[in-house]
Design a protein around this motif. Structure first.
Motif, short mmCIF file in Angstrom:
data_model
loop_
_atom_site.label_atom_id
_atom_site.label_comp_id
_atom_site.label_asym_id
_atom_site.label_seq_id
_atom_site.Cartn_x
_atom_site.Cartn_y
_atom_site.Cartn_z
N GLY A 38 0.80 -1.22 0.00
CA GLY A 38 0.00 0.00 0.00
C GLY A 38 0.83 1.26 0.00
O GLY A 38 0.48 2.25 0.63
N PHE A 39 1.95 1.25 -0.73
CA PHE A 39 2.83 2.41 -0.77
C PHE A 39 2.25 3.52 -1.64
O PHE A 39 1.51 3.27 -2.58
CB PHE A 39 4.21 1.99 -1.32
N ALA A 40 2.62 4.74 -1.31
CA ALA A 40 2.11 5.89 -2.05
C ALA A 40 2.71 5.95 -3.45
O ALA A 40 3.85 5.52 -3.68
CB ALA A 40 2.44 7.18 -1.30
N GLN A 41 1.94 6.49 -4.37
CA GLN A 41 2.40 6.63 -5.76
C GLN A 41 3.24 7.90 -5.88
O GLN A 41 2.93 8.82 -6.64
CB GLN A 41 1.22 6.65 -6.73
N GLY A 71 -2.80 -0.47 -7.67
CA GLY A 71 -2.75 0.45 -6.54
C GLY A 71 -1.51 0.31 -5.66
O GLY A 71 -1.52 0.76 -4.50
N ASP A 72 -0.43 -0.29 -6.18
CA ASP A 72 0.80 -0.43 -5.39
C ASP A 72 1.99 -0.58 -6.33
O ASP A 72 1.83 -0.88 -7.51
CB ASP A 72 0.70 -1.65 -4.48
N TRP A 73 3.20 -0.35 -5.78
CA TRP A 73 4.42 -0.57 -6.55
C TRP A 73 4.78 -2.05 -6.52
O TRP A 73 4.76 -2.69 -5.47
CB TRP A 73 5.58 0.24 -5.96
N LYS A 112 13.35 -2.16 -10.81
CA LYS A 112 12.45 -1.46 -11.72
C LYS A 112 11.03 -1.77 -11.25
O LYS A 112 10.61 -2.92 -11.23
CB LYS A 112 12.68 -1.90 -13.16
N LEU A 113 10.31 -0.73 -10.89
CA LEU A 113 8.98 -0.87 -10.31
C LEU A 113 7.91 -0.38 -11.27
O LEU A 113 8.13 0.52 -12.09
CB LEU A 113 8.89 -0.07 -9.00
N LYS A 114 6.72 -0.98 -11.13
CA LYS A 114 5.56 -0.60 -11.93
C LYS A 114 4.37 -0.42 -11.01
O LYS A 114 4.21 -1.17 -10.04
CB LYS A 114 5.27 -1.68 -12.98
N TRP A 115 3.57 0.58 -11.29
CA TRP A 115 2.37 0.80 -10.48
C TRP A 115 1.29 -0.17 -10.96
O TRP A 115 0.75 -0.03 -12.06
CB TRP A 115 1.90 2.25 -10.62
#
Length: 285
Positions: A111-114, A243-245, A237-240
């Motif tokens: 649940g990390f912020a975007q 609703g989370d990374w 490398k992260l992707k949204w």
């Protein structure tokens, strides 16, 4: 460490055991060079080859989870428009004032912020999970991978992991053929992020580097694989997604590694008690 390293490679002359220089409670020290020269410069005495092997193997063991990072992608460290990434300022590691995430998936923060800080928190927490002893157990490995990765890459990663965690590999790191810990010993595999930085980010993707130190080995009386410390940098490398990374691919390099101090090495029993008595953290900015 290169991902081309074979984590299952073992054998050879027992007298050439890569862990032997740290056997039992013996200390291995690196002395600082005399004079006023830069301790990281050319005047530094070369480390013994056997110690270098210990460090390399430590990285292999600690981040065998990096096999799950098989979708390696090159990253130039520049933003999409060709400009240099923003350098961290003096307050880059200061508290943001934002409350830590309250969600949890498979025992891992979620649940990390975007936002840039949200991406850094996600990368740090995911590095901890993927470097934990849970990755050595089939019963928890799948949960960790699913909680940290983009669902689109999970099945492929789990398939490669199942092929990598073999009885010969477990034996090489001191575990039983099924990955369980020998009786009377405590298996240690911990990753501790020291700092993070974002090298690229837009609304739905981010690239984060996490500089980490780690502990790996078997603690307890009679251990032949004592706990050692390693240093490495993970690029995630992260992707949204949903609703989370989530991680789409990752890579790992050794260091930066500081000069070793002259601290007294603790006994195997002291290390085992520390691991059992001190828990980990949820990383948030």
């Amino acid at each position: 460490m290169s991902f081309d390293d074979d984590p299952g490679r073992g054998g050879g002359d027992p007298a050439d055991d890569r862990f032997s220089t740290l056997g039992g409670t013996r200390q291995t020290r690196t002395r600082l060079p005399e004079g006023t020269g830069d301790p990281y410069g050319s005047t530094r005495r070369p480390q013994r080859g056997s110690r270098s092997l210990v460090m390399v193997v430590g990285v292999v063991v600690l981040l065998v989870a990096a096999i799950a990072f098989a979708n390696r992608g090159g990253d130039s460290g520049s933003s999409p428009d060709g400009q240099s990434p923003k350098k961290p300022d003096a307050q880059s590691t200061a508290a943001s004032g934002t409350k830590p995430v309250g969600g949890k998936q498979g025992g891992i923060a979620s649940g990390f912020a975007q936002t840039e800080q949200g991406a850094q928190s996600a990368a740090a927490n995911y590095a901890v999970a993927l470097g934990s002893e849970g990755m050595f157990k089939s019963s928890t490995r799948a949960d960790i991978v699913r909680a940290t990765h983009d669902p689109a890459v999970v099945d492929g990663l789990l398939g490669r992991l199942d092929q990598a965690y073999t009885p010969s590999f477990f034996k090489n790191v001191g575990l039983n053929d099924d990955g369980s810990t020998p009786s009377g010993l405590t298996f240690v595999s911990r990753t501790v992020p020291v700092g993070t930085k974002v090298t690229q980010q837009d609304g739905a993707s981010a690239t984060v580097e996490a500089w980490c130190t780690g502990l790996v080995g078997l603690a307890g009386p009679g251990s032949t694989k004592p706990v050692t410390q390693t240093w490495f940098t993970i690029t995630e490398k992260l992707k949204w997604v949903g609703g989370d990374w989530k991680i789409t691919s990752s890579s790992q390099t050794q260091g930066p590694t500081p000069v070793s101090g002259d601290d007294r090495a603790s006994t195997a029993d002291e290390i085992a008690k520390a691991v059992q008595g001190y828990g980990g953290f949820t990383y948030a900015r």
